[in-house]
Structures are given as structure tokens and as C-alpha cells.
Write an enzyme that holds these catalytic residues in place. Sequence first.
Site, short mmCIF file in Angstrom:
data_model
loop_
_atom_site.label_atom_id
_atom_site.label_comp_id
_atom_site.label_asym_id
_atom_site.label_seq_id
_atom_site.Cartn_x
_atom_site.Cartn_y
_atom_site.Cartn_z
N ASP A 245 0.84 -1.20 0.00
CA ASP A 245 0.00 0.00 0.00
C ASP A 245 0.87 1.25 0.00
OD1 ASP A 245 -2.25 1.52 0.00
OD2 ASP A 245 -2.82 1.11 2.08
N ARG A 249 -0.23 8.90 0.61
CA ARG A 249 -1.12 9.00 1.78
C ARG A 249 -0.56 8.20 2.97
NH1 ARG A 249 -3.56 5.91 -1.98
NH2 ARG A 249 -3.52 3.69 -1.56
N ASN A 250 0.31 7.26 2.67
CA ASN A 250 0.88 6.43 3.73
C ASN A 250 2.32 6.80 4.07
OD1 ASN A 250 -1.44 5.02 4.23
ND2 ASN A 250 -1.05 3.57 2.57
N ASP A 263 1.27 2.84 7.96
CA ASP A 263 0.14 2.01 7.57
C ASP A 263 0.58 0.61 7.12
OD1 ASP A 263 -2.29 0.99 7.08
OD2 ASP A 263 -3.04 2.71 5.96
#
Length: 533
Positions: A245, A249-250, A263
Amino acid sequence: MLPEASSLWLLQLLRDTQLAQFYRPILEELNVTRPEHFDFVRPEDLDGIGMGRPAQRRLAESLKRYRSGIKPKNWVYKILGGFAPEQRKTTTPSESLPVLPEPDGGLKCLIPEGAVCRGKLLGSGCFGVVHQGLWTLPNGQTIPVAVKSLRAGPEGPVGTELGDFLREVSIMMNLEHPHVLQLHGLVLGQPLQMVMELAPLGSLHARLTAPAPTPPLPVVLLCLFLRQLAGAMAYLGARGLVHRDLATRNLLLASPQTIKVADFGLVRPLGGAHGRYVMGGPRPIPYAWCAPESLHQGAFSSASDVWMFGVTLWEMFSGGEEPWAGVPPYLILHRLEKERARLPRPPFCSRALYSIALRCWAPHPADRPSFANLEGLLQEAWPCEGRCVRDVTESGALRMESGDPITIIEGSPDSTTWKGQNGRTFKMGNFPASAVTLVDLGGPLATRPVHRGSPLRGERHQGSTDRDREKANLRNLPAARGQRRNVPLQKMKGRAERAWSHPPGVPGGSESLWRRCVYSHSESQGRPPFPPE
Ligand code: AMP
């Protein structure tokens, strides 16, 4: 009633231990349909169906044998009273936990409920919400932390989410790297809470998409972030983990110049000779970031993380834009494979950096660079530093004043127009080459080559809409030296949301597991998606 074929393993297991009378209660009351479901069964649950403790021990032993292979102990599960999860030797789909060493005195990571107080909300994710908090150590010292609380339904946490939450804890607690978010510990309260290092400046995605007047980030800083990311990912890969992922955003900003990979909810161990993890069932994955083999077969590896690294690079240089925005998920794979399309070069991404992204997007995983290689490639693509020698006020040109530090994004000795970023205003644009002189700062990057001139191999096929690529006809700059400048960032704001892909026509969020399944290209051609776990 005859047992279902899919649960014959359970019947067999119970028969082997003379516990066949518990077949129905385990299946129907505890909802155990796969061996790994036992990871979340607590002794009290087995007490509840009338199984005595000696019988429970027999069952645990039998389960251990059934799962054969290496049996890691996992303190998270141990203290929560479940069966220790185990890793299979094969590459068959498995959601099991990685084999990781127990930390020294593992229980030191348990934090008393009263020692943490929660403050303002920082964001929300798959498992629940993240708050800013204060952790009071036994010696009275307080440290700022982030507290991720597991969302719970009326009857407590939902099985899958609990499993994912604990998986994230157990993975994070064994990681220690300057660019990996640190877990401090777990609060066994209601709700369950993960206490983590606080990244006070929020996610990189939020910073990239912060509206004006927040200026864009310095290009050199983005390069630094990429190098930090490559280092952190090389570390994860060396520990046999795949992140799955990777996206801006992570990536959290622990300081203006430090990102941390966060994350770990989708992190899985790599298994088998091929070093892959194959998804066992329909779980949501971030479609637009995924490599073709992940979309096709649910296969993830360090090489598919490298593909995601390329997409993350693209996000960084396109101001946090969404990759493949407007393209329905089922068409992304088609575009990648049949049309050989790639995300276009963002206008202020140098050719050298874009060529790295293209290498990350090689169709065959084996052709992609490793994270260790990427660290070197990034070094080579590092932008040159220059200094403005005269005011530039021409219309259409990047404004600069004499003495301004200029990062050169694209330029060559035989071209009269260069592209760069003004380190004072952070604005980017073209400017007359004669207005800037290269700076030799004599740093560790002194020997790096600079921008490649000719169009990149394969770049013409990549669907780039950047017209100045044809115009510029850039050649190599003379080797220039530069060091990173420390450029203060503006205050961060906003937060990024996890963007999952869904089957066409299915809005994100609350659909059933099946409807949230990966919608692969093969499925769009009439073949079924991954079988449910
Ligand atoms: P997650 O559940 O990990 O996806 O986190 C949801 C959101 O909470 C993220 O997008 C961040 O904005 C925020 N967040 C998570 N962890 C932290 C942290 N350690 N420090 C600051 N913000 C965080």
C-alpha cells in the site's frame, strides 16, 4: 447433515484428536471455516462451547501439526489468548503472520490504559481513528504520540479488522528504521489502541495537495523523500515483508525533511521460492497503484512494491494527483497491458527521474530495479543546484532575482532555456540558461552524472502529453555538484484519505466483502475474480 467439502479439514482435525463432537459448534458458533481463523479464537470462546482446557491443548497441538512448518510465537496473540498464528511453508494464499522474532521482553510494549490520554483527531483509516495523544512513562516523562484505536461494533471488534489490527501491531513492533514509523506499544483496553510515534506534520499527500498559498515542495526535498523511501523499503524487503500500500497517503512527515513509511495494515510476509505473497481472497487493494501481476493474480512481491514506488514518485511530482483519475479500475489493467500506457511525465519531473519511474513500471517484475538499486539511481538523477546571476523579469519566464538559489530540473549546455525551481519562491518554470550559474557545493553527490538528454527508451510509448519533451532536445549538463539545501516547509494541513478501488459502479465504503473484491482484467473477460477465502 453432511459436512461441507470446504470444512472437511476441520472435521478431520477434530477426529484426529477425538474432538469430533465440537465440529458443529466450532463451525457454526465460532465461525471457523479456515485454519487461520483459529488465530482469533480465544480459550474463553472454546470454554463457551464446552471444550475443556485439556481438550483445547490437544486441539492446539493438532492444529500446530496440521499447519506444519515453522511456528513463530507471537506475543500479541499470546497475550490476547488466541492460538499462535503460524506461517505456511508454501506460497499458497495465506493471511498468516510473518515469522518475526519476539522483541526482548516483549511485554514491555504493553502500555497501561491510564498512561495514554487522547487529544485531537488526526485522521481515520480502515480500522478506526487516529488521535494525537500523550503517553506518560513510568518515570513521569510525557511524550507526544499518535494513538490508533480499533473500531468496534456493538459486540466488540469485528474479526477481520481485529486480525488486521493485530497483524499491523505485530509487524510494526519488530521494525526499527529511521524512515519507518515506530510503534511504541499496545493498550489492551476498550478500544484496543496502538500507540505510535507521532508524525506531527501529517501525511505527505495532504502536504502535496495543500491549497495555495502553501507553496509546492522543493524538488530536492522530494528527491530526498524518495531516497528515504527507497531505503525504508529496502529494509522491509530485507525482512521478507511486502507493504502493498505504498502511496503518498501512507508516508507521514515526522519533520519537514523526514518521511516515515506508515500504515502496515496490508503488509504481508513474502513466502516460498518466488518471494511472493498471493492474495487468498477478495480484499480491497489500491488498484491504481498496483502492478499488473497484483491486479491479475493478486500476486505481491518486493517488485510490486517497486511498481508502487514508481506511482508514488509520480504522485509526488504531480502535486498529489490521483493516478489514472477518471479511468475505471477494470480499464487500468487493459491500458497498462494492451496499450502499454504509463502515467505521463508530470511537467516538473525531470526526464532522469521519470526514467526511474518507467523502470519501476517494467511489465515483468524481474526487470524492475530493486530498492537497493533505486537508492543509487536516485543519486544519479539528483537535480543540480544553481544560482541566479541576474534578475529575470521576461514574461513567461520563471521570475528570479540575482542570488536566488535555483534547482535545475532540466537543462543542458547547448540549450538556451532551462527548467527549474526557484528556491526562494518555490515557483517552477522555464528561464534563460544564461541567468543561472551552476553551484559547486562539493557535497557527497559530487560525482553524480546529471540529466539524460535524449528521449528515454520507451518514453514515446508511455502516453506522455508533455510536449516540451520533443522541443527541448536536451543533452547532459557538465557534471555539477550540489548538496541538499535545508528549505523550511510551510505548515502542513489537511489529510489524505485511503483510496481503494472498487468494481465498476460500486462506490467505495460499505459494500460486502465480495463486492469489494479486486476486479481484475481477467474477470472483465468473463473469468471469476479471486475465490473467497
Ligand atoms: P491509517 O489508519 O494508518 O490509514 O491512518 C489514518 C490517518 O491518520 C492517516 O492518513 C494520517 O493522516 C493519520 N495518522 C496515522 N498515523 C499517524 C501518526 N503516527 N502521526 C500522525 N498522523 C497519523
